[in-house]
Design a protein around this motif. Structure first.
Motif, PDB file in Angstrom:
ATOM      1  N   ASP A  19       0.822  -1.217   0.000  1.00 48.09           N
ATOM      2  CA  ASP A  19       0.000   0.000   0.000  1.00 48.09           C
ATOM      3  C   ASP A  19       0.852   1.262   0.000  1.00 48.09           C
ATOM      4  OD1 ASP A  19      -2.537  -0.836  -0.262  1.00 48.09           O
ATOM      5  OD2 ASP A  19      -2.989  -0.932   1.873  1.00 48.09           O
ATOM      6  N   ARG A  20       2.079   1.172   0.521  1.00 47.55           N
ATOM      7  CA  ARG A  20       2.894   2.392   0.587  1.00 47.55           C
ATOM      8  C   ARG A  20       3.229   2.909  -0.810  1.00 47.55           C
ATOM      9  NH1 ARG A  20       8.357   0.304   0.656  1.00 47.55           N
ATOM     10  NH2 ARG A  20       8.148  -1.952   0.561  1.00 47.55           N
ATOM     11  N   TYR A  21       3.259   1.995  -1.804  1.00 45.50           N
ATOM     12  CA  TYR A  21       3.458   2.458  -3.183  1.00 45.50           C
ATOM     13  C   TYR A  21       2.271   3.320  -3.622  1.00 45.50           C
ATOM     14  CZ  TYR A  21       7.248  -0.927  -3.889  1.00 45.50           C
ATOM     15  OH  TYR A  21       8.407  -1.631  -3.811  1.00 45.50           O
ATOM     16  N   ARG A  22       1.070   2.813  -3.309  1.00 46.19           N
ATOM     17  CA  ARG A  22      -0.131   3.554  -3.697  1.00 46.19           C
ATOM     18  C   ARG A  22      -0.167   4.903  -2.982  1.00 46.19           C
ATOM     19  NH1 ARG A  22      -1.783  -1.671  -2.886  1.00 46.19           N
ATOM     20  NH2 ARG A  22      -2.451  -2.750  -4.769  1.00 46.19           N
ATOM     21  N   GLU A  23       0.112   4.858  -1.676  1.00 48.85           N
ATOM     22  CA  GLU A  23       0.069   6.102  -0.904  1.00 48.85           C
ATOM     23  C   GLU A  23       1.077   7.100  -1.433  1.00 48.85           C
ATOM     24  OE1 GLU A  23       0.485   5.287   3.245  1.00 48.85           O
ATOM     25  OE2 GLU A  23      -1.439   4.245   3.362  1.00 48.85           O
ATOM     26  N   ALA A  24       2.283   6.600  -1.746  1.00 48.78           N
ATOM     27  CA  ALA A  24       3.321   7.514  -2.237  1.00 48.78           C
ATOM     28  C   ALA A  24       2.890   8.152  -3.550  1.00 48.78           C
ATOM     29  CB  ALA A  24       4.626   6.755  -2.416  1.00 48.78           C
ATOM     30  N   ALA A  25       2.329   7.339  -4.440  1.00 52.41           N
ATOM     31  CA  ALA A  25       1.912   7.882  -5.734  1.00 52.41           C
ATOM     32  C   ALA A  25       0.733   8.834  -5.562  1.00 52.41           C
ATOM     33  CB  ALA A  25       1.563   6.751  -6.693  1.00 52.41           C
ATOM     34  N   GLU A  26      -0.196   8.466  -4.660  1.00 50.36           N
ATOM     35  CA  GLU A  26      -1.340   9.352  -4.417  1.00 50.36           C
ATOM     36  C   GLU A  26      -0.895  10.692  -3.851  1.00 50.36           C
ATOM     37  OE1 GLU A  26      -4.786   8.166  -2.418  1.00 50.36           O
ATOM     38  OE2 GLU A  26      -5.505   7.276  -4.268  1.00 50.36           O
TER      39      GLU A  26
ATOM     40  N   MET B  89      -5.691  12.010   2.825  1.00 51.66           N
ATOM     41  CA  MET B  89      -5.403  10.603   2.626  1.00 51.66           C
ATOM     42  C   MET B  89      -6.535   9.717   3.127  1.00 51.66           C
ATOM     43  SD  MET B  89      -2.964   9.841   0.855  1.00 51.66           S
ATOM     44  CE  MET B  89      -1.239   9.656   0.472  1.00 51.66           C
TER      45      MET B  89
ATOM     46  N   PHE C 206      -8.269   7.373   0.987  1.00 50.57           N
ATOM     47  CA  PHE C 206      -7.601   6.105   0.725  1.00 50.57           C
ATOM     48  C   PHE C 206      -7.963   5.058   1.760  1.00 50.57           C
ATOM     49  CE2 PHE C 206      -3.857   3.373   0.221  1.00 50.57           C
ATOM     50  CZ  PHE C 206      -3.861   3.285  -1.147  1.00 50.57           C
TER      51      PHE C 206
ATOM     52  N   ARG D 193      -3.327  17.556  -3.683  1.00 51.35           N
ATOM     53  CA  ARG D 193      -2.227  16.658  -3.330  1.00 51.35           C
ATOM     54  C   ARG D 193      -0.966  16.981  -4.117  1.00 51.35           C
ATOM     55  NH1 ARG D 193      -5.493  11.268  -3.536  1.00 51.35           N
ATOM     56  NH2 ARG D 193      -6.595  11.355  -1.555  1.00 51.35           N
TER      57      ARG D 193
ATOM     58  N   PHE E  63       7.248  10.293   3.787  1.00 53.29           N
ATOM     59  CA  PHE E  63       6.785   9.359   4.808  1.00 53.29           C
ATOM     60  C   PHE E  63       7.941   8.910   5.701  1.00 53.29           C
ATOM     61  CE2 PHE E  63       3.933   8.937   1.181  1.00 53.29           C
ATOM     62  CZ  PHE E  63       2.709   9.090   1.798  1.00 53.29           C
TER      63      PHE E  63
ATOM     64  N   VAL F  82       9.970   5.211   0.665  1.00 48.58           N
ATOM     65  CA  VAL F  82       9.232   4.472  -0.354  1.00 48.58           C
ATOM     66  C   VAL F  82       9.853   4.757  -1.711  1.00 48.58           C
ATOM     67  CG1 VAL F  82       7.001   3.984  -1.373  1.00 48.58           C
ATOM     68  CG2 VAL F  82       7.125   4.789   0.983  1.00 48.58           C
TER      69      VAL F  82
ATOM     70  N   LEU G 279       9.599   3.955  -5.229  1.00 50.57           N
ATOM     71  CA  LEU G 279       8.630   3.284  -6.101  1.00 50.57           C
ATOM     72  C   LEU G 279       9.376   2.326  -7.019  1.00 50.57           C
ATOM     73  CD1 LEU G 279       6.255   6.249  -6.944  1.00 50.57           C
ATOM     74  CD2 LEU G 279       5.722   4.238  -5.603  1.00 50.57           C
ATOM     75  N   PRO G 280       8.726   1.234  -7.413  1.00 51.18           N
ATOM     76  CA  PRO G 280       9.411   0.210  -8.209  1.00 51.18           C
ATOM     77  C   PRO G 280       9.652   0.673  -9.647  1.00 51.18           C
ATOM     78  CG  PRO G 280       7.126  -0.387  -7.933  1.00 51.18           C
ATOM     79  CD  PRO G 280       7.343   0.868  -7.143  1.00 51.18           C
TER      80      PRO G 280
ATOM     81  N   LEU H 201       8.397  11.314 -12.076  1.00 44.82           N
ATOM     82  CA  LEU H 201       6.983  10.916 -12.116  1.00 44.82           C
ATOM     83  C   LEU H 201       6.037  12.105 -11.936  1.00 44.82           C
ATOM     84  CD1 LEU H 201       4.825   8.720 -12.230  1.00 44.82           C
ATOM     85  CD2 LEU H 201       5.127   8.349  -9.798  1.00 44.82           C
TER      86      LEU H 201
ATOM     87  N   LEU I  55       3.367  13.666 -14.451  1.00 44.93           N
ATOM     88  CA  LEU I  55       1.929  13.728 -14.162  1.00 44.93           C
ATOM     89  C   LEU I  55       1.400  15.133 -14.431  1.00 44.93           C
ATOM     90  CD1 LEU I  55       1.648  11.710 -10.807  1.00 44.93           C
ATOM     91  CD2 LEU I  55       0.971  10.947 -13.075  1.00 44.93           C
TER      92      LEU I  55
ATOM     93  N   ARG J  64      11.695  13.329  -4.638  1.00 40.53           N
ATOM     94  CA  ARG J  64      10.422  13.161  -5.349  1.00 40.53           C
ATOM     95  C   ARG J  64       9.404  14.194  -4.866  1.00 40.53           C
ATOM     96  NH1 ARG J  64       9.032   7.429  -4.581  1.00 40.53           N
ATOM     97  NH2 ARG J  64       7.884   8.239  -2.812  1.00 40.53           N
TER      98      ARG J  64
END
Lengths: 309, 273
Positions: free
Chosen positions: A192-199, B75, B78, B105, B112, B116, B118-119, B128, B132, B181
């Motif tokens: 989920d941290r990927y989703r949160e980071a992107a969001e 958030m 979510f 946002r 965080f 994180v 991202l992959p 990114l 966007l 980022r």
């Protein structure tokens, strides 16, 4: 003095095996046997199928005829011909069409379940999808025969409804639930941290899915698709009932075809054990075994790939 | 007659107040309550955050600091379980009335506590957000990526391997990647949630220097477990305890003991938490 005695008495326990020890050993053996039985069965089946087909494979097997001829005439008394090209074309065309239907369908469902639905909706959907996966293939074949057949004849104004189209749709609907389940697992495995980071970057939900979740779940999704393909190749009953079972290289989706699996199912009971025809059917079995083995192995390696990343 | 006089006085008073403040209000938080299920994570939080200040938030674990940040960034959309009540004004606009939360946002950068990456590649991680926003030009993207990585003190370590996976960097490097980022968003508000957890002390000091510079361009909210970090960086600080904002005040004043509640001093001086 007494302490030495007790110590010796205690030490005796080192040489005594208790009931607990034997139970532990027994369980270990049972679990070990269950574990390797899967391997034993797979190897055993492969050996059995190969032995049965061996006579033909070593005597009169011709690579060019077997894979190059579209004539499947095993009952011809003078000069039987065993060409599986048309059967391969049948299986491939039905599987191909099924995947065209199942891939977008199952990926869409999986994305909806994993990314959009919440609470009760998600639970119900998951149960329903699993229920769909549990429908016996003969029931699907029955639907193909009695519902899809007249429907296709009426809608497309064609003489026969038992065609590539019919079997492709049926097979696609059959494969979709399993593919959905696996694809959904792959999506859920994306942290989920990927989703949160992107969001947090301001990505919309679709951008989150498209830019982050799908690439991260890529391997699992590919694995789901390959398992669907494997299912398509191996499916027998529904394909037997819905294709029309006519040896034919299809020119369009409205042609009847015959699948490799269906041929074995339909003819094995009528052949004399040990006859050439019997052996040829087992050779087809070897061929199918190898194909599904390769597909499943590839799928497995791909799915494993995600975990090691 | 008396009424009108009173009114005039009140009006004059509020005028003088607003001139005294001078600083523009970035965030105006009133009666903010965040709850998960029936349990409130924070309740009745009220304060303002001004533009171009570093606003520190300190407090022990479970004080509701992260829940507060999550509410700022909406958030809760979510997390279906998370409920937010009260008002948050961002640049004077109620964020719960916005038609496009993504626009909000994209103007708030978040770092965080756990990094994180991202992959995707290091480059893509930083590119990114600009992408966007619709920036496609390679040269501009290159420029943004380099600038952001330099600012987050990561450039020297990754400039030769921008094409390797961001998730393969070490923890500390991923954290700086996350900061890069966030900066690539060119945010108006930068939220740092205990950014130094995964970063070594030397890098932490480098990033702190960068934050002091960034203050000129944006508002920064710094949640930290390191009380001294708040003292080094924050203009004003809020102290959270068990879901309540005990007090807010000028950082130096708080650290010099000018507090409304003695618990604040107790926490700052390490008597609990």
């Amino acid at each position: 003095m007494t302490t030495t005695q007790t110590r010796e008495a205690m030490n005796e326990q080192f040489d005594r095996r208790t009931l607990d020890w034997y139970i532990d050993k027994l369980v270990e053996i049972i679990v070990f046997i269950s574990g390797i039985s899967a391997i034993i069965f797979v190897v055993g089946i492969f050996v059995f199928v190969t032995m049965e087909g061996m006579g033909f494979l070593f005597d009169s097997f011709s690579f060019s005829e077997f894979f190059g001829s579209e004539y499947w005439e095993p009952s011809d008394e003078d000069a039987p011909e065993y060409g599986i090209l048309a059967l391969i074309a049948g299986t491939a065309s039905v599987t191909g069409l099924a995947m065209l239907i199942a891939i977008p369908f199952s990926l869409g469902t999986a994305i909806y379940i994993a990314e959009f639905s919440t609470g009760k909706t998600r639970e119900y959907l998951k149960v329903l999808v699993e229920l769909l996966a549990a429908i016996p293939s003969v029931v699907w074949g029955f639907i193909g025969l009695t519902i899809m057949n007249p429907l296709i004849i009426e809608i497309f104004d064609v003489p026969v409804g038992l065609t590539v189209l019919n079997a492709g749709i049926i097979l696609g609907l059959m494969a979709a639930p399993i593919m959905t389940s696996i694809a959904e697992d792959a999506l859920k495995a994306v942290p989920d941290r990927y989703r949160e980071a992107a969001e947090a970057l301001g990505a919309t939900r679709w951008q989150v899915i498209y830019k982050t979740v799908l690439p991260a779940a890529k391997n699992g999704l590919l694995g789901a698709i390959l398992l669907g393909v494997g299912r398509g190749f191996g499916e027998t009953m529904a394909v037997l009932m819905a294709t029309g079972h006519a040896v034919n290289i299809p020119g369009s989706v409205f042609d009847s075809v015959r699948a490799l699996t269906a041929t074995i199912a339909a003819e094995l009971g009528e052949t004399a054990v040990g006859s050439e025809h019997y052996q040829v059917l087992f050779t087809i079995g070897i061929f199918l075994f190898l194909i599904t083995f390769v597909i499943n192995l590839t799928a497995d390696l791909i799915v494993r790939g995600i975990k090691n990343q | 007659m008396v009424d009108t006089m009173l009114e005039a006085m009140v009006q004059r008073k509020s005028e003088t107040e607003s001139t005294a403040e001078q600083k523009k209000i970035k965030l105006d938080i009133s009666d903010l309550t965040v709850s998960y299920g029936k349990e409130a994570a924070i309740s009745d939080v009220n304060f303002k955050i001004y533009e171009n200040e570093i606003f520190g938030i300190i407090g022990p674990a479970n004080a509701g600091k992260t829940s507060f940040l999550k509410a700022l960034n909406l958030m809760n959309t979510f997390d279906a379980n998370m409920k937010v009540e009260g008002k948050i004004l961002f640049n004077g606009r109620d964020i719960h009335q916005l038609k496009n939360v993504y626009a909000l946002r994209s103007r708030i950068g978040v770092v965080f506590p756990l990094p994180v990456g991202l992959p995707m590649t290091v480059y893509e991680n930083v590119a990114l957000s600009p992408r966007l926003r619709g920036i496609k030009d390679k040269a501009s993207l290159d420029e943004i990526v380099q600038r952001c990585l330099q600012r987050s003190a990561l450039w020297d370590e990754v400039k030769d391997r921008l094409d390797s996976l961001g998730s393969l960097l070490s923890g500390g490097q991923q954290q700086r990647l996350t900061i890069a980022r966030a900066l690539s968003q060119e945010p108006e508000l930068l939220i740092l949630d205990e950014f130094s957890i995964a970063v070594d002390p030397v890098t932490t000091m480098r990033i702190e220097e960068v934050l002091k510079e960034l203050k000129n361009e944006m508002t920064i909210i710094l949640v930290t477990n390191l009380v001294q970090q708040a003292r080094r960086l924050a203009d004003r600080t809020a102290f959270f305890l068990e879901g309540e904002c005990i007090e807010t005040g000028d950082t130096e004043a708080l650290f010099n003991g000018q507090v409304e509640n003695s618990k604040t001093t107790d926490y700052i001086e390490g008597r609990f938490g």
